[in-house]
Write a protein that holds these residues in place. Structure first.
Motif, PDB file in Angstrom:
ATOM      1  N   ALA A 249       0.833  -1.210   0.000  1.00  0.00           N
ATOM      2  CA  ALA A 249       0.000   0.000   0.000  1.00  0.00           C
ATOM      3  C   ALA A 249       0.862   1.253   0.000  1.00  0.00           C
ATOM      4  CB  ALA A 249      -0.918   0.008   1.216  1.00  0.00           C
ATOM      5  N   ALA A 250       0.336   2.322  -0.599  1.00  0.00           N
ATOM      6  CA  ALA A 250       0.907   3.669  -0.479  1.00  0.00           C
ATOM      7  C   ALA A 250      -0.265   4.590  -0.173  1.00  0.00           C
ATOM      8  CB  ALA A 250       1.594   4.070  -1.786  1.00  0.00           C
ATOM      9  N   VAL A 251       0.038   5.752   0.421  1.00  0.00           N
ATOM     10  CA  VAL A 251      -1.029   6.637   0.882  1.00  0.00           C
ATOM     11  C   VAL A 251      -0.930   7.999   0.210  1.00  0.00           C
ATOM     12  CG1 VAL A 251      -1.809   7.948   2.920  1.00  0.00           C
ATOM     13  CG2 VAL A 251      -1.436   5.478   3.089  1.00  0.00           C
ATOM     14  N   CYS A 252      -2.079   8.573  -0.115  1.00  0.00           N
ATOM     15  CA  CYS A 252      -2.155   9.956  -0.574  1.00  0.00           C
ATOM     16  C   CYS A 252      -3.047  10.704   0.413  1.00  0.00           C
ATOM     17  CB  CYS A 252      -2.750  10.004  -1.985  1.00  0.00           C
ATOM     18  SG  CYS A 252      -3.137  11.684  -2.535  1.00  0.00           S
ATOM     19  N   ILE A 253      -2.534  11.788   1.001  1.00  0.00           N
ATOM     20  CA  ILE A 253      -3.342  12.590   1.922  1.00  0.00           C
ATOM     21  C   ILE A 253      -3.956  13.743   1.128  1.00  0.00           C
ATOM     22  CG2 ILE A 253      -3.407  13.863   4.103  1.00  0.00           C
ATOM     23  CD1 ILE A 253      -0.714  12.549   4.828  1.00  0.00           C
ATOM     24  N   ASN A 254      -5.261  13.713   1.011  1.00  0.00           N
ATOM     25  CA  ASN A 254      -5.944  14.776   0.285  1.00  0.00           C
ATOM     26  C   ASN A 254      -6.392  15.844   1.286  1.00  0.00           C
ATOM     27  OD1 ASN A 254      -7.087  16.163  -1.835  1.00  0.00           O
ATOM     28  ND2 ASN A 254      -8.820  14.773  -2.111  1.00  0.00           N
ATOM     29  N   LYS A 255      -6.475  17.084   0.860  1.00  0.00           N
ATOM     30  CA  LYS A 255      -6.853  18.222   1.719  1.00  0.00           C
ATOM     31  C   LYS A 255      -5.995  18.243   2.986  1.00  0.00           C
ATOM     32  CE  LYS A 255     -11.600  17.363   0.267  1.00  0.00           C
ATOM     33  NZ  LYS A 255     -12.940  16.975   0.689  1.00  0.00           N
TER      34      LYS A 255
ATOM     35  N   ASP B 203      -4.065  20.232   4.285  1.00  0.00           N
ATOM     36  CA  ASP B 203      -3.987  21.475   5.059  1.00  0.00           C
ATOM     37  C   ASP B 203      -5.265  21.776   5.840  1.00  0.00           C
ATOM     38  OD1 ASP B 203      -5.230  21.717   2.612  1.00  0.00           O
ATOM     39  OD2 ASP B 203      -4.556  23.753   2.220  1.00  0.00           O
ATOM     40  N   LEU B 204      -6.282  20.907   5.708  1.00  0.00           N
ATOM     41  CA  LEU B 204      -7.530  21.120   6.455  1.00  0.00           C
ATOM     42  C   LEU B 204      -7.270  21.000   7.953  1.00  0.00           C
ATOM     43  CD1 LEU B 204     -10.687  21.438   6.313  1.00  0.00           C
ATOM     44  CD2 LEU B 204     -10.795  18.939   6.348  1.00  0.00           C
ATOM     45  N   ASN B 205      -6.438  20.048   8.332  1.00  0.00           N
ATOM     46  CA  ASN B 205      -6.088  19.869   9.737  1.00  0.00           C
ATOM     47  C   ASN B 205      -4.660  19.309   9.823  1.00  0.00           C
ATOM     48  OD1 ASN B 205      -5.779  19.042  12.428  1.00  0.00           O
ATOM     49  ND2 ASN B 205      -7.993  18.740  12.667  1.00  0.00           N
ATOM     50  N   PRO B 206      -3.652  20.213   9.860  1.00  0.00           N
ATOM     51  CA  PRO B 206      -2.243  19.784   9.801  1.00  0.00           C
ATOM     52  C   PRO B 206      -1.865  18.797  10.916  1.00  0.00           C
ATOM     53  CG  PRO B 206      -2.425  22.161   9.502  1.00  0.00           C
ATOM     54  CD  PRO B 206      -3.789  21.683   9.893  1.00  0.00           C
ATOM     55  N   ASP B 207      -2.476  18.949  12.118  1.00  0.00           N
ATOM     56  CA  ASP B 207      -2.161  18.012  13.213  1.00  0.00           C
ATOM     57  C   ASP B 207      -2.550  16.589  12.834  1.00  0.00           C
ATOM     58  OD1 ASP B 207      -1.203  20.029  14.765  1.00  0.00           O
ATOM     59  OD2 ASP B 207      -3.089  20.344  15.865  1.00  0.00           O
ATOM     60  N   VAL B 208      -3.779  16.462  12.302  1.00  0.00           N
ATOM     61  CA  VAL B 208      -4.240  15.115  11.931  1.00  0.00           C
ATOM     62  C   VAL B 208      -3.415  14.586  10.756  1.00  0.00           C
ATOM     63  CG1 VAL B 208      -6.227  13.712  11.236  1.00  0.00           C
ATOM     64  CG2 VAL B 208      -6.554  15.615  12.831  1.00  0.00           C
ATOM     65  N   SER B 209      -3.010  15.484   9.834  1.00  0.00           N
ATOM     66  CA  SER B 209      -2.158  15.043   8.716  1.00  0.00           C
ATOM     67  C   SER B 209      -0.831  14.472   9.232  1.00  0.00           C
ATOM     68  CB  SER B 209      -1.868  16.210   7.766  1.00  0.00           C
ATOM     69  OG  SER B 209      -2.962  16.404   6.903  1.00  0.00           O
TER      70      SER B 209
ATOM     71  N   CYS C 155       1.743   6.014   8.914  1.00  0.00           N
ATOM     72  CA  CYS C 155       2.364   5.419   7.730  1.00  0.00           C
ATOM     73  C   CYS C 155       3.819   5.032   8.019  1.00  0.00           C
ATOM     74  CB  CYS C 155       2.289   6.377   6.547  1.00  0.00           C
ATOM     75  SG  CYS C 155       0.608   6.594   5.937  1.00  0.00           S
ATOM     76  N   ARG C 156       4.528   5.904   8.758  1.00  0.00           N
ATOM     77  CA  ARG C 156       5.929   5.614   9.073  1.00  0.00           C
ATOM     78  C   ARG C 156       6.022   4.328   9.896  1.00  0.00           C
ATOM     79  NH1 ARG C 156       7.130  10.154  11.676  1.00  0.00           N
ATOM     80  NH2 ARG C 156       6.876  11.332   9.754  1.00  0.00           N
ATOM     81  N   GLU C 157       5.141   4.234  10.925  1.00  0.00           N
ATOM     82  CA  GLU C 157       5.160   3.026  11.785  1.00  0.00           C
ATOM     83  C   GLU C 157       4.911   1.755  10.998  1.00  0.00           C
ATOM     84  OE1 GLU C 157       2.248   3.778  14.839  1.00  0.00           O
ATOM     85  OE2 GLU C 157       3.363   5.563  15.468  1.00  0.00           O
ATOM     86  N   ARG C 158       4.087   1.874   9.970  1.00  0.00           N
ATOM     87  CA  ARG C 158       3.750   0.680   9.185  1.00  0.00           C
ATOM     88  C   ARG C 158       4.651   0.532   7.957  1.00  0.00           C
ATOM     89  NH1 ARG C 158      -2.015  -1.356   9.515  1.00  0.00           N
ATOM     90  NH2 ARG C 158      -2.992  -0.331  11.270  1.00  0.00           N
ATOM     91  N   SER C 159       5.661   1.396   7.827  1.00  0.00           N
ATOM     92  CA  SER C 159       6.559   1.410   6.661  1.00  0.00           C
ATOM     93  C   SER C 159       5.793   1.551   5.353  1.00  0.00           C
ATOM     94  CB  SER C 159       7.427   0.144   6.604  1.00  0.00           C
ATOM     95  OG  SER C 159       8.128  -0.009   7.795  1.00  0.00           O
ATOM     96  N   ILE C 160       4.843   2.491   5.348  1.00  0.00           N
ATOM     97  CA  ILE C 160       4.053   2.737   4.144  1.00  0.00           C
ATOM     98  C   ILE C 160       4.419   4.123   3.610  1.00  0.00           C
ATOM     99  CG2 ILE C 160       1.699   3.268   3.366  1.00  0.00           C
ATOM    100  CD1 ILE C 160       0.841   0.918   5.208  1.00  0.00           C
TER     101      ILE C 160
END
Lengths: 284, 277
Positions: free
Chosen positions: A214-220, A222-228, A235-240
């Protein structure tokens, strides 16, 4: 031929808008498959010209012949789906198991094929598109997803396309599992909301369960930088790999209204998607 | 009264509306039928879990001592959940729909029924409100038995059902038995296309319906033209506001920070009650 499925867990994170743009960037190199068969939207951007149409027969349905039925109630008693009342079968509840036919002493029940939708191969300005219409409320969407993917693979093989790009459905049940089977990469589109994080962790549990990269794309993002940042930690913990980060950008909806991929309109999201595409090309 | 909140397209704001409505009312049950990705409970951080149960579904068990490997069970099974080989019967539990047909079909009475876990059901309290949800085990494909079990935990009275996206079997199972279905859409081409399919499902099921347009101000006007042409009631609009989106992103029900919306949600419920009666 490689296969990439774009999925999300949570709905409305931007899968289809992203796939339309990736299709534009991959122009000529990919066959696109819209596997969100019960809420397909990709055709609204790709505007396909249908070249081939196939019937989709979903699960069978029980039909009771009222002239033979003695109203003994045996079928109703044995149906575990609550689909039978007297000599009437509710087509929305019938799962096509055939138990009613098995227990009927009067041979009044037959199991009939049911046309549940259509699958298509079409031409678009970015290359071939495999897609489908599942009739409203029908079952067996996983089976139709498998059919669309098979048509996409056949087309990719005959055209020697290097990629099948799959637009998946939200959730993590049957149609998503059917979209994921055997793909080389699952690109998970998420958003920085607590729902997005919760759903991301569950869908990553599913890709791990089936041992799919898997790879991840974070959309929006900047809506909530803390949650991003939390998403990046997960993702880092799961090596994704976080393959893309796209800002909140009104151009996405503008492009949808115009029926164009946002990447062709330009702007910050368009640039982010180009970066993401370069990252994906590394997987091809 | 059971009011379900559905959509067709994902991410239109079903959970925003379901939690907003629940938070505007005093005594209510909120039932989250999106068992693949349940989110509604996340918005009630003060919740106290009062019940937790397993959801189990039937699966066939073959007694090899009685089995003659005649193949009747695998011939019968419409889902290919059993495969009779010359010396054993293979069972694929995740394909089984639990119809019980193999048990009835076996001439040797060699098939009986076991069960397996497909998910969990939770019930929590937040003040006078109850939140019920289900969580499908990861890797499971079939949602309908768990959705049925989650709905079965509701005790009557005013019930809000938060549905999964889509227009297929999960959505049908979730809205089944509702007195009213509120479809949440967004004023965009994708929102409209999927709204149309969802409305066709409700028409087939004879469920009274109305529409809430969320994120109004974005996109175009076509959804409004569509609703007018079809004579479908537009019951409420929630504008696209960054503040609402930010509150949602943090897990805050927006009506708690923007209390003027509570009266609007109560009016929405009144309108629905009038449409039902």
């Amino acid at each position: 031929m490689k296969q990439i499925a774009v999925i999300s867990g949570k709905g409305g994170t931007g899968k289809t808008s992203l796939v339309a743009s990736l299709a534009a960037l991959a122009k000529g190199r990919a066959v696109i498959a819209d596997c969100d068969v019960d809420a397909p939207d990709l055709h609204l951007i790709l505007r396909p010209e249908i070249k081939e149409k196939r019937e989709f027969l979903g699960i069978k349905r029980a039909v009771i012949d009222p002239s033979k039925c003695t109203l003994c109630g045996s079928c109703e008693e044995h149906c575990r789906f609550g689909a039978i009342s007297g000599s009437e079968v509710d087509p929305l509840l019938c799962e096509g198991c055939g138990v009613c036919k098995l227990v009927c002493p009067a041979e009044a029940v037959s199991m009939v094929d049911r046309l549940s939708g259509y699958a298509y191969i079409s031409q678009t300005r970015f290359g071939p598109l495999a897609h489908a219409d599942l009739f409203p409320g029908e079952e067996a969407s996983g089976k139709l997803v498998a059919m669309v993917r098979e048509m996409a693979r056949e087309t990719a093989a005959s055209r020697k396309a290097e990629l099948v790009l799959i637009d998946g459905s939200p959730g993590l049940g049957c149609p998503v599992i059917a979209s994921l089977a055997g793909v080389d990469l699952a690109l998970v589109v998420t958003e920085p909301t607590i729902s997005g994080v919760h759903d991301l962790e569950r869908i990553l549990g599913v890709t791990e369960h089936f041992q799919i990269k898997a790879a991840v794309c974070i959309n929006k993002y900047d809506l909530n930088p803390d949650v991003s940042r939390r998403i990046e930690d997960i993702c880092r913990e799961r090596s994704i790999e976080v393959a893309g980060k796209l800002p909140f950008d009104p151009a996405v909806v503008e492009a949808m209204v115009l029926g164009e991929p946002v990447v062709e309109l330009g702007g910050p999201t368009a640039e982010g998607i180009k970066d993401l595409w370069r990252a994906l090309e590394g997987h091809l | 009264m059971i009011v379900s909140i559905a959509s067709g397209k994902g991410g239109t704001g079903k959970t925003l509306v379901a939690t907003g409505l629940a938070a505007s009312l005093d005594r209510v049950q909120l039932v989250d039928c999106d068992v693949e990705e349940p989110n509604a409970y996340l918005f009630f951080p003060d919740r106290k879990l009062i019940e937790k149960a397993e959801c189990r579904v039937p699966v066939p068990v073959v007694d090899e001592a009685k089995c003659t490997h005649c193949g009747t069970c695998s011939d019968f099974c419409a889902y290919h959940a059993l495969a009779a080989l010359p010396s054993q019967v293979l069972i694929f539990p995740e394909l089984c729909h639990g119809c019980g047909g193999c048990i009835l079909a076996c001439p040797e009475k060699a098939v009986s029924e076991g069960s397996r876990r497909v998910g969990e059901i939770f019930r929590a309290k937040s003040g006078k409100k109850e939140i019920i949800w289900g969580e499908l085990s990861l890797g499971e494909a079939r949602t309908t038995p768990l959705i049925r079990a989650v709905k079965g935990m509701a005790k009557g009275g005013l019930t809000i059902v938060d549905c999964p996206p889509g227009t297929s079997c999960s959505m049908v199972e979730s809205v089944l038995g509702s007195n009213f279905c509120l479809l949440v859409t967004e004023p965009t081409p994708f929102g409209l296309y999927d709204l149309d399919i969802a409305l066709k499902v409700l028409e087939k099921m004879n469920i009274p319906r109305g529409v809430l347009v969320n994120k109004s101000g974005i996109g175009d006007k076509k959804v409004y033209q569509y609703l007018e042409e079809k004579g479908i009631p537009l019951l409420m609009e929630i504008p696209m506001k960054r503040r609402i989106a930010e509150l949602y992103s943090r897990g805050t029900i927006f009506v708690q920070e923007m209390p003027e919306w509570k009266a609007r949600f109560r009016d929405l419920l009144k309108n629905i009650e009038e449409l039902v009666s």
